[in-house]
Design an enzyme around this catalytic site. Sequence first.
Site, PDB file in Angstrom:
ATOM      1  N   GLY A 187       0.787  -1.233   0.000  1.00  0.00           N
ATOM      2  CA  GLY A 187       0.000   0.000   0.000  1.00  0.00           C
ATOM      3  C   GLY A 187       0.812   1.272   0.000  1.00  0.00           C
ATOM      4  N   SER A 188       0.160   2.375  -0.185  1.00  0.00           N
ATOM      5  CA  SER A 188       0.728   3.717  -0.149  1.00  0.00           C
ATOM      6  C   SER A 188      -0.231   4.647  -0.858  1.00  0.00           C
ATOM      7  CB  SER A 188       2.118   3.765  -0.781  1.00  0.00           C
ATOM      8  OG  SER A 188       2.714   5.011  -0.474  1.00  0.00           O
TER       9      SER A 188
END
Length: 218
Positions: A187-188
């Site tokens: 994620g990010s």
Amino acid sequence: MTLHKEGKATILIALTGVVAIYIILRYFLPENDIIHVLWLLASLVIMGLVLQFFRKPSRSLVQNENQILAPADGKVVVIEEIVETEYFNGPRRQISIFMSPVNVHINFNPISGVVKYFKYHPGKYLVAWHPKSSTDNERSTIVVEHKSGKEILFRQVAGALARRLCWYVEEGKAVEQGTEFGFIKFGSRIDIYLPLDAKIHCKIDDKTVGGQTLVAEW
């Protein structure tokens, strides 16, 4: 649904780790069935989390040359006018999508066109919602020129957990809307920089589906 190619090494490492710990527990605590059962349950949870990180759902590809599609699954966290200084050196409309650890981590081309610019930037690992993460964190910048001559910039931004960016684009090569251009492990966020006259079709806190959700059009 299948597993993404970027997860092969991580899945193997995780599986090797949980099996190795189980063997050690069996060797040093051969009679402690409670510990063995608890570790088996924990192993199922760990492997389940790792597998869901790298899931690759089946999605239909519907292209529209006037639309700009979400490049990632997640939540819209920024819609604002900013001055983009890496490529355009001028005002653009920024849309940012935050990818949590439970989202699909594949990144999708928001438009069809030709890759005019690509650059990878080493950097920090600030949390993805930090105001300076777009300029200070590890990131990759991609600019695609639409057949109309209009350009958009989209940027993979690493976060506190995301420690590896993957991309499959190359300057001068054509890309197709809705196909994969990259992957961010664990994620990010993805930032998109659009012309000011683009019509925005999303709002803050909207949930997006990569390669399918309409975020803007021109």
